[in-house]
Write an enzyme that holds these catalytic residues in place. Structure first.
Site, PDB file in Angstrom:
ATOM      1  N   ARG A   1       2.988  -4.631  16.619  1.00  0.00           N
ATOM      2  CA  ARG A   1       1.631  -4.405  16.428  1.00  0.00           C
ATOM      3  C   ARG A   1       0.716  -5.385  17.139  1.00  0.00           C
ATOM      4  O   ARG A   1      -0.237  -5.000  17.513  1.00  0.00           O
ATOM      5  CB  ARG A   1       1.381  -3.808  14.950  1.00  0.00           C
TER       6      ARG A   1
ATOM      7  N   HIS B   1      -1.816  -8.875   1.924  1.00  0.00           N
ATOM      8  CA  HIS B   1      -1.564  -7.632   2.538  1.00  0.00           C
ATOM      9  C   HIS B   1      -2.639  -7.442   3.665  1.00  0.00           C
ATOM     10  O   HIS B   1      -2.878  -8.161   4.345  1.00  0.00           O
ATOM     11  CB  HIS B   1      -1.171  -6.588   1.409  1.00  0.00           C
TER      12      HIS B   1
ATOM     13  N   ARG C   1      -3.926   3.516   7.588  1.00  0.00           N
ATOM     14  CA  ARG C   1      -2.716   3.406   6.667  1.00  0.00           C
ATOM     15  C   ARG C   1      -2.665   4.761   5.792  1.00  0.00           C
ATOM     16  O   ARG C   1      -1.468   5.191   5.438  1.00  0.00           O
ATOM     17  CB  ARG C   1      -2.874   2.115   5.727  1.00  0.00           C
TER      18      ARG C   1
ATOM     19  N   HIS D   1       5.976 -12.610   7.498  1.00  0.00           N
ATOM     20  CA  HIS D   1       5.980 -11.096   7.024  1.00  0.00           C
ATOM     21  C   HIS D   1       7.386 -11.210   6.145  1.00  0.00           C
ATOM     22  O   HIS D   1       8.291 -11.981   6.299  1.00  0.00           O
ATOM     23  CB  HIS D   1       6.448 -10.272   8.453  1.00  0.00           C
TER      24      HIS D   1
ATOM     25  N   ASP E   1      -2.260  -8.493  11.582  1.00  0.00           N
ATOM     26  CA  ASP E   1      -3.620  -8.787  11.297  1.00  0.00           C
ATOM     27  C   ASP E   1      -4.196 -10.088  11.941  1.00  0.00           C
ATOM     28  O   ASP E   1      -5.284 -10.188  12.058  1.00  0.00           O
ATOM     29  CB  ASP E   1      -3.439  -9.281   9.798  1.00  0.00           C
TER      30      ASP E   1
ATOM     31  N   SER F   1       0.707  -1.121  -0.073  1.00  0.00           N
ATOM     32  CA  SER F   1      -0.170   0.086  -0.006  1.00  0.00           C
ATOM     33  C   SER F   1       0.927   1.180   0.011  1.00  0.00           C
ATOM     34  O   SER F   1       0.535   2.132  -0.667  1.00  0.00           O
ATOM     35  CB  SER F   1      -1.071  -0.076   1.335  1.00  0.00           C
TER      36      SER F   1
ATOM     37  N   ARG G   1      10.785   4.654 -11.622  1.00  0.00           N
ATOM     38  CA  ARG G   1      11.043   3.963 -12.793  1.00  0.00           C
ATOM     39  C   ARG G   1      12.143   2.811 -12.700  1.00  0.00           C
ATOM     40  O   ARG G   1      13.268   3.186 -13.285  1.00  0.00           O
ATOM     41  CB  ARG G   1      11.056   4.969 -13.778  1.00  0.00           C
TER      42      ARG G   1
HETATM   43  N1  CMX Z   1       1.470 -19.532   5.567  1.00  0.00           N
HETATM   44  C1  CMX Z   1       2.049 -20.459   5.007  1.00  0.00           C
HETATM   45  N2  CMX Z   1       3.187 -20.329   4.114  1.00  0.00           N
HETATM   46  C2  CMX Z   1       3.662 -19.088   4.347  1.00  0.00           C
HETATM   47  C3  CMX Z   1       3.375 -18.207   5.204  1.00  0.00           C
HETATM   48  C4  CMX Z   1       1.941 -18.322   5.964  1.00  0.00           C
HETATM   49  N3  CMX Z   1       1.699 -17.614   6.912  1.00  0.00           N
HETATM   50  N4  CMX Z   1       4.097 -17.079   5.089  1.00  0.00           N
HETATM   51  C5  CMX Z   1       4.984 -17.276   4.275  1.00  0.00           C
HETATM   52  N5  CMX Z   1       4.626 -18.391   3.680  1.00  0.00           N
HETATM   53  C6  CMX Z   1       5.401 -19.152   2.506  1.00  0.00           C
HETATM   54  C7  CMX Z   1       5.427 -18.324   1.230  1.00  0.00           C
HETATM   55  O1  CMX Z   1       4.049 -18.511   0.761  1.00  0.00           O
HETATM   56  C8  CMX Z   1       6.347 -18.931   0.559  1.00  0.00           C
HETATM   57  O2  CMX Z   1       6.254 -19.925   0.006  1.00  0.00           O
HETATM   58  P1  CMX Z   1       6.731 -20.197  -1.665  1.00  0.00           P
HETATM   59  O3  CMX Z   1       8.002 -20.646  -1.340  1.00  0.00           O
HETATM   60  O4  CMX Z   1       5.952 -21.652  -1.845  1.00  0.00           O
HETATM   61  O5  CMX Z   1       6.189 -19.422  -2.497  1.00  0.00           O
HETATM   62  C9  CMX Z   1       7.467 -19.083   1.548  1.00  0.00           C
HETATM   63  O6  CMX Z   1       6.832 -19.407   2.611  1.00  0.00           O
HETATM   64  C10 CMX Z   1       8.540 -18.269   1.670  1.00  0.00           C
HETATM   65  O7  CMX Z   1       7.807 -16.874   2.039  1.00  0.00           O
HETATM   66  P2  CMX Z   1       8.344 -15.915   2.956  1.00  0.00           P
HETATM   67  O8  CMX Z   1       9.749 -15.341   2.358  1.00  0.00           O
HETATM   68  O9  CMX Z   1       8.621 -16.085   4.237  1.00  0.00           O
HETATM   69  O10 CMX Z   1       7.360 -14.424   2.892  1.00  0.00           O
HETATM   70  P3  CMX Z   1       7.095 -13.572   1.964  1.00  0.00           P
HETATM   71  O11 CMX Z   1       7.941 -12.408   2.119  1.00  0.00           O
HETATM   72  O12 CMX Z   1       7.171 -13.906   0.413  1.00  0.00           O
HETATM   73  O13 CMX Z   1       5.731 -12.987   1.971  1.00  0.00           O
HETATM   74  C11 CMX Z   1       3.686 -12.638   3.466  1.00  0.00           C
HETATM   75  C12 CMX Z   1       5.271 -12.227   3.095  1.00  0.00           C
HETATM   76  C13 CMX Z   1       3.230 -11.957   4.558  1.00  0.00           C
HETATM   77  C14 CMX Z   1       3.074 -12.152   2.265  1.00  0.00           C
HETATM   78  C15 CMX Z   1       3.484 -13.922   3.868  1.00  0.00           C
HETATM   79  O14 CMX Z   1       4.153 -14.323   4.892  1.00  0.00           O
HETATM   80  C16 CMX Z   1       2.127 -14.554   3.819  1.00  0.00           C
HETATM   81  O15 CMX Z   1       1.436 -14.916   2.876  1.00  0.00           O
HETATM   82  N6  CMX Z   1       1.299 -14.495   5.114  1.00  0.00           N
HETATM   83  C17 CMX Z   1       0.125 -14.826   5.358  1.00  0.00           C
HETATM   84  C18 CMX Z   1      -0.676 -13.579   4.832  1.00  0.00           C
HETATM   85  C19 CMX Z   1      -0.690 -12.392   5.818  1.00  0.00           C
HETATM   86  O16 CMX Z   1      -0.835 -12.505   6.976  1.00  0.00           O
HETATM   87  N7  CMX Z   1      -0.270 -11.201   5.262  1.00  0.00           N
HETATM   88  C20 CMX Z   1      -0.359  -9.957   6.062  1.00  0.00           C
HETATM   89  C21 CMX Z   1       1.029  -9.452   6.234  1.00  0.00           C
HETATM   90  C22 CMX Z   1       0.864  -8.116   6.874  1.00  0.00           C
HETATM   91  C23 CMX Z   1       0.288  -7.040   6.137  1.00  0.00           C
HETATM   92  O17 CMX Z   1       0.832  -6.599   5.043  1.00  0.00           O
HETATM   93  O18 CMX Z   1      -0.813  -6.689   6.498  1.00  0.00           O
END
Ligand code: CMX
Length: 444
Positions: free
Chosen positions: A326, A270, A398, A317, A372, A240, A418
């Site tokens: 948080r 997110h 936000r 995260h 969250d 965001s 860019r």
């Molecule tokens: N559950 C299951 N798998 C997860 C996970 C979770 N909570 N968090 C990460 N992973 C997985 C990823 O999907 C990724 O899998 P692949 O290798 O198959 O693609 C792997 O672990 C590595 O990911 P990462 O480097 O640890 O995490 P990213 O930086 O790629 O992603 C985030 C970060 C937040 C998108 C991810 O942890 C996630 O999807 N969490 C659940 C959704 C969530 O709570 N989002 C809110 C975040 C806070 C916010 O922005 O509001």
């Protein structure tokens, strides 16, 4: 000119030579390198954004203007009869890096009251959408619809001056911050409470007025203040904040930029995760039927979620490697105000089990909860059980960070964003050569 705008002007004049010097004298100094994994992998960890408004340390979590969440709460003047600062005090602090005195806060409270009037066509836009539209669609559309009010767009059309562009951006930003709670509360009452709209009470600060317009009694005013402040900013790389910054870099105004930022916030990885957490809990309860939740069935359901290819919402995260402060702030609120709430107990049980399961699963780099995982518990407790609304609440908070940032973007004259893209062929070539610079040397 308000005290806040005067102070901001002083800060901008102090800051500009620092940025100019860095650019002019040290522009070639290398601060990061990019590897193929980062180019394919979402630019993770590449240091290429600049903001002084907040910084996210992987271990410690967020600092707003150098202060942790508890330090921020302790430093800022409090709302009358409350342990929490007003959002107005926090807005001053985010924009200027200085703690306002009570007179300065009172001035912003008064100013926001004058800015808070939402044009009636905005409500017509919301009502023109199908009632079953997601509330984030209503929210984003409402912000975009207000674009014709933009003072920045007018300033641009009437003869643009780069050094003064922050002024109209600040005006738009302040108007939006003042109006968003009204729009969000309207969406809530329109969508879920049969359109029984509650008018604003001009005697109240932003957080208290939001609670009033939502139709929820104390301590929901404190919930609103805490929620807006802790959700405000998380440095600049999150979807965001980055979207807001990117769109504004094309000299799009605050309405275009924040509407776009909200669309990014609406993604399940997110801000939508706050809704997803409650959805996950409801599915878990359905799955349990008559059974009481316990560590073992929580564990089973976590595994079921992972095996079905879904992420565990509220966990993990991109930057943090510890429990999100948080999350902790909200957990402490729950321990004080709603320790026996069944949903809080269940979410706490998930907190005990999920990190172990995620570690065993072995994928997530951070097995700990993020913001969250906990925010919906508090909303649910105070009667906001319509959990598809939770991301709108996130979006109200936000706005403070995104809009403070894009005001500073214009103040410091940041250029259009860019970054450069490359092709897969190029990556394969550089992979063979052991790096782009090696390959360039070979082919040049
Ligand atoms: N559950 C299951 N798998 C997860 C996970 C979770 N909570 N968090 C990460 N992973 C997985 C990823 O999907 C990724 O899998 P692949 O290798 O198959 O693609 C792997 O672990 C590595 O990911 P990462 O480097 O640890 O995490 P990213 O930086 O790629 O992603 C985030 C970060 C937040 C998108 C991810 O942890 C996630 O999807 N969490 C659940 C959704 C969530 O709570 N989002 C809110 C975040 C806070 C916010 O922005 O509001």
């Amino acid at each position: 000119m308000s005290r806040l705008k005067e102070k901001l002007a002083e800060k901008i004049l102090e800051q500009r030579p620092r940025t100019a010097k860095l650019l002019k004298e040290f522009g070639e100094v290398v601060i990061d390198q990019v590897n193929i994994g980062q180019a394919i992998g979402g630019g993770r960890d590449i240091r290429c954004l600049v903001t002084d408004i907040s910084y996210l340390d992987p271990q410690e979590g967020i600092r707003f203007r150098g202060k942790t969440i508890p330090e921020t709460f302790a430093a800022l003047p409090k709302a009358p009869g409350s342990e929490y600062p007003t959002v107005e005090a926090f807005w001053y602090f985010l924009l200027t890096g200085e703690v306002p005195d009570q007179a300065e806060v009172d001035q912003i409270v008064g100013e926001f009251r004058d800015r808070a009037k939402v044009p009636s066509y905005v409500f017509d836009v919301i009502k023109a959408l199908p009632r079953e539209s997601h509330p984030m669609v209503m929210f984003s559309a409402a912000v975009l619809a207000m674009q014709k009010e933009s003072r920045f767009a007018k300033f641009y059309n009437e003869g643009f001056n780069k050094l003064e562009a922050w002024g109209p951006m600040y005006e738009d930003a302040s108007d939006l911050v003042a109006r968003l709670p009204r729009i969000a509360a309207f969406i809530y009452r329109y969508k879920y409470k049969n359109g029984d709209i509650i008018d604003a009470d001009p005697g109240l600060d932003l957080g208290a007025n939001f609670a009033h317009m939502m139709g929820i009694r104390k301590p929901y005013d404190d919930v609103a203040r805490m929620h807006m402040i802790i959700h405000s900013d998380h440095e600049s790389g999150n979807v965001s904040a980055h979207t807001g910054h990117l769109v504004a870099s094309a000299l799009s105004d605050a309405y275009y930029s924040y509407s776009a930022a909200l669309n990014g916030l609406a993604g399940p990885l997110h801000g939508l995760a706050s809704q997803e957490v409650l959805g996950w809990i409801q599915n878990f309860k359905k799955h349990l039927g008559e059974q009481e939740p316990n560590g073992e069935n929580v564990r089973e359901f976590l595994w079921e979620t992972l095996k079905s290819g879904h992420v565990v919402p509220g966990y993990g995260h991109a930057v943090l490697r510890k429990t999100d402060p948080r999350y902790t702030t909200q957990r402490e609120f729950c321990l004080k105000h709603l320790p026996d709430d069944p949903l809080f107990k269940l979410v706490s049980m998930v907190y005990e089990v999920a990190p172990g399961v995620l570690m065993e699963h072995g994928k997530a780099k951070n097995p700990w909860p993020n913001v969250d995982a906990q925010s919906g518990v508090i909303q649910w407790h105070y009667g906001v059980t319509e959990y598809d609304f939770y991301t709108v609440l996130f979006g109200v908070g936000r706005a403070l960070g995104v809009l403070a940032n894009i005001t500073w973007d214009r103040a410091l004259g940041y250029p259009i964003e860019r970054p450069k893209s490359v092709t897969t062929d190029m990556l394969e070539g550089w992979a063979q050569a052991g790096g782009r610079l090696v390959k360039q040397a070979v082919t040049a």
